[in-house]
Design a protein around this motif. Structure first.
Motif, PDB file in Angstrom:
ATOM      1  N   ALA A   1       0.840  -1.204   0.000  1.00  0.00           N
ATOM      2  CA  ALA A   1       0.000   0.000   0.000  1.00  0.00           C
ATOM      3  C   ALA A   1       0.871   1.248   0.000  1.00  0.00           C
ATOM      4  N   VAL A   2       0.464   2.225  -0.802  1.00  0.00           N
ATOM      5  CA  VAL A   2       1.176   3.495  -0.872  1.00  0.00           C
ATOM      6  C   VAL A   2       0.307   4.559  -0.245  1.00  0.00           C
ATOM      7  N   THR A   3       0.796   5.177   0.817  1.00  0.00           N
ATOM      8  CA  THR A   3       0.035   6.205   1.520  1.00  0.00           C
ATOM      9  C   THR A   3       0.502   7.576   1.069  1.00  0.00           C
ATOM     10  N   ARG A   4      -0.399   8.333   0.451  1.00  0.00           N
ATOM     11  CA  ARG A   4      -0.038   9.673  -0.002  1.00  0.00           C
ATOM     12  C   ARG A   4       0.131  10.600   1.193  1.00  0.00           C
ATOM     13  N   GLY A   5       1.186  11.366   1.136  1.00  0.00           N
ATOM     14  CA  GLY A   5       1.417  12.334   2.197  1.00  0.00           C
ATOM     15  C   GLY A   5       1.837  11.702   3.502  1.00  0.00           C
ATOM     16  N   ALA A   6       2.324  10.446   3.459  1.00  0.00           N
ATOM     17  CA  ALA A   6       2.735   9.778   4.687  1.00  0.00           C
ATOM     18  C   ALA A   6       3.983  10.442   5.240  1.00  0.00           C
ATOM     19  N   THR A   7       4.097  10.420   6.527  1.00  0.00           N
ATOM     20  CA  THR A   7       5.277  10.988   7.172  1.00  0.00           C
ATOM     21  C   THR A   7       5.758  10.060   8.263  1.00  0.00           C
ATOM     22  N   LEU A   8       7.053  10.073   8.473  1.00  0.00           N
ATOM     23  CA  LEU A   8       7.635   9.245   9.519  1.00  0.00           C
ATOM     24  C   LEU A   8       7.529   9.892  10.893  1.00  0.00           C
ATOM     25  N   HIS A   9       7.005  11.112  10.922  1.00  0.00           N
ATOM     26  CA  HIS A   9       7.013  11.850  12.178  1.00  0.00           C
ATOM     27  C   HIS A   9       5.663  11.860  12.880  1.00  0.00           C
ATOM     28  N   ARG A  10       4.684  11.106  12.362  1.00  0.00           N
ATOM     29  CA  ARG A  10       3.404  11.029  13.043  1.00  0.00           C
ATOM     30  C   ARG A  10       3.554  10.261  14.346  1.00  0.00           C
ATOM     31  N   THR A  11       2.855  10.716  15.353  1.00  0.00           N
ATOM     32  CA  THR A  11       2.832  10.001  16.615  1.00  0.00           C
ATOM     33  C   THR A  11       1.777   8.910  16.554  1.00  0.00           C
ATOM     34  N   LEU A  12       1.830   8.003  17.518  1.00  0.00           N
ATOM     35  CA  LEU A  12       0.835   6.940  17.576  1.00  0.00           C
ATOM     36  C   LEU A  12      -0.566   7.528  17.735  1.00  0.00           C
ATOM     37  N   THR A  13      -0.694   8.586  18.533  1.00  0.00           N
ATOM     38  CA  THR A  13      -1.989   9.233  18.735  1.00  0.00           C
ATOM     39  C   THR A  13      -2.545   9.774  17.421  1.00  0.00           C
ATOM     40  N   GLU A  14      -1.663  10.377  16.611  1.00  0.00           N
ATOM     41  CA  GLU A  14      -2.093  10.912  15.320  1.00  0.00           C
ATOM     42  C   GLU A  14      -2.525   9.795  14.374  1.00  0.00           C
ATOM     43  N   GLU A  15      -1.774   8.692  14.382  1.00  0.00           N
ATOM     44  CA  GLU A  15      -2.131   7.558  13.528  1.00  0.00           C
ATOM     45  C   GLU A  15      -3.498   6.994  13.919  1.00  0.00           C
ATOM     46  N   LEU A  16      -3.749   6.873  15.234  1.00  0.00           N
ATOM     47  CA  LEU A  16      -5.036   6.364  15.704  1.00  0.00           C
ATOM     48  C   LEU A  16      -6.169   7.311  15.318  1.00  0.00           C
ATOM     49  N   ALA A  17      -5.893   8.597  15.366  1.00  0.00           N
ATOM     50  CA  ALA A  17      -6.925   9.580  15.016  1.00  0.00           C
ATOM     51  C   ALA A  17      -7.291   9.491  13.534  1.00  0.00           C
ATOM     52  N   LEU A  18      -6.328   9.087  12.691  1.00  0.00           N
ATOM     53  CA  LEU A  18      -6.572   8.989  11.250  1.00  0.00           C
ATOM     54  C   LEU A  18      -7.233   7.682  10.838  1.00  0.00           C
ATOM     55  N   MET A  19      -7.253   6.712  11.738  1.00  0.00           N
ATOM     56  CA  MET A  19      -7.772   5.394  11.365  1.00  0.00           C
ATOM     57  C   MET A  19      -9.218   5.413  10.886  1.00  0.00           C
ATOM     58  N   PRO A  20     -10.151   6.099  11.585  1.00  0.00           N
ATOM     59  CA  PRO A  20     -11.548   6.112  11.099  1.00  0.00           C
ATOM     60  C   PRO A  20     -11.662   6.679   9.694  1.00  0.00           C
ATOM     61  N   ARG A  21     -10.929   7.762   9.391  1.00  0.00           N
ATOM     62  CA  ARG A  21     -10.996   8.364   8.058  1.00  0.00           C
ATOM     63  C   ARG A  21     -10.428   7.424   6.998  1.00  0.00           C
ATOM     64  N   ASN A  22      -9.309   6.751   7.342  1.00  0.00           N
ATOM     65  CA  ASN A  22      -8.719   5.810   6.401  1.00  0.00           C
ATOM     66  C   ASN A  22      -9.647   4.631   6.135  1.00  0.00           C
ATOM     67  N   LEU A  23     -10.315   4.150   7.204  1.00  0.00           N
ATOM     68  CA  LEU A  23     -11.240   3.038   7.051  1.00  0.00           C
ATOM     69  C   LEU A  23     -12.436   3.438   6.191  1.00  0.00           C
ATOM     70  N   TRP A  24     -12.950   4.648   6.415  1.00  0.00           N
ATOM     71  CA  TRP A  24     -14.090   5.123   5.634  1.00  0.00           C
ATOM     72  C   TRP A  24     -13.712   5.263   4.151  1.00  0.00           C
ATOM     73  N   SER A  25     -12.518   5.742   3.875  1.00  0.00           N
ATOM     74  CA  SER A  25     -12.055   5.871   2.492  1.00  0.00           C
ATOM     75  C   SER A  25     -11.950   4.511   1.834  1.00  0.00           C
TER      76      SER A  25
END
Length: 254
Positions: free
Chosen positions: A18-42
């Motif tokens: 999988a290729v994630t557009r705009g991915a960054t290595l500097h996201r925290t775990l909290t930020e990744e968890l916050a993005l999960m619902p949006r990623n799942l909906w997409s």
């Protein structure tokens, strides 16, 4: 003419990433968890992250005759371990076909198939069964396995207390005593000390003289030069050279 026991024809292995557009290595775990619902909906709406296909092997073809000891070399990520996993039937090829004539014993990862809470004795029976040995066959070879592994003093101790070197000695010993026609060995001898490496190389030499076929993956050029008359060089999933070991090693080092 010697019988062909390993036949690999136009074998390829592809993986989807999988290729994630705009991915960054500097996201925290909290930020990744916050993005999960949006990623799942997409993903549910059919707008998931695009995938790229990565070919670990591409169009690999070769044959190995009975009794040959063939080396496989190449840099990290060249496809060596993927090739052995396909030959061991751990993973299927994406394209092409393989044909194996005879029973296969594989040693691809130190301690694979061992249960940390069981003793060395119990793990000999467990690992032997996973490799396809019958209980009678394990009993018949038990003393030889223990003697070769040099773990008699620790036979009743749980293997979770073993060092990585002890793990490797026991794992190699079980695989080496499997009454097989084909032996596949990945880069595991590097874990052992020099004396045991020499012992393992001697065992593989005995296997060859007994008519067994050995495919030996290693970064140890001296071991490949000593063990193998013929060597295959892989680079980025393709065979670059398949020749006498000295010629292949020159190509690799050059």
């Amino acid at each position: 003419m010697s019988e062909t026991v390993i036949s690999v024809k136009e074998v390829g292995k592809a993986y989807s990433m999988a290729v994630t557009r705009g991915a960054t290595l500097h996201r925290t775990l909290t930020e990744e968890l916050a993005l999960m619902p949006r990623n799942l909906w997409s993903w549910l709406k059919g707008r998931g992250a695009p995938c790229e296909t990565f070919w670990a092997l591409k169009g690999v073809s070769f044959e190995v005759k009975r009794g040959e000891v063939v080396g496989v070399i190449g840099s990290n990520g060249s496809g060596k371990s993927t090739l052995l996993k396909i030959l061991s039937r751990i993973t299927p090829p994406t394209t092409g076909e393989i044909r194996l004539r005879g029973r296969v014993a594989s040693l691809l990862e130190v301690g694979a198939g061992f249960h940390p809470e069981l003793s060395g004795r119990e793990n000999i029976f467990l690992n032997g069964a996973i490799l396809g040995m019958t209980r009678q066959e394990i009993r018949r070879n038990f003393d030889a396995i223990v003697a070769f592994a040099e773990i008699a003093k620790f036979l009743e101790a749980p293997v979770k207390h073993y060092s990585s070197g002890m793990y490797m000695r026991l794992a190699f010993s079980v695989a080496a005593h499997l009454e097989s026609e084909i032996l596949l060995v990945d880069e595991v001898l590097a874990v052992g000390d020099a004396q045991f490496q020499k012992k393992c190389l001697g065992k593989m030499g005995e296997a060859s003289r007994a008519g067994k076929t050995v495919l030996f993956v290693s970064h140890d050029i001296n071991a490949v030069r000593q063990m193998c008359r013929r060597t295959i060089l892989l680079a980025q999933g393709v065979i670059v050279k398949d020749d006498l070991s000295e010629e292949t090693i020159k190509c690799y080092l050059g």
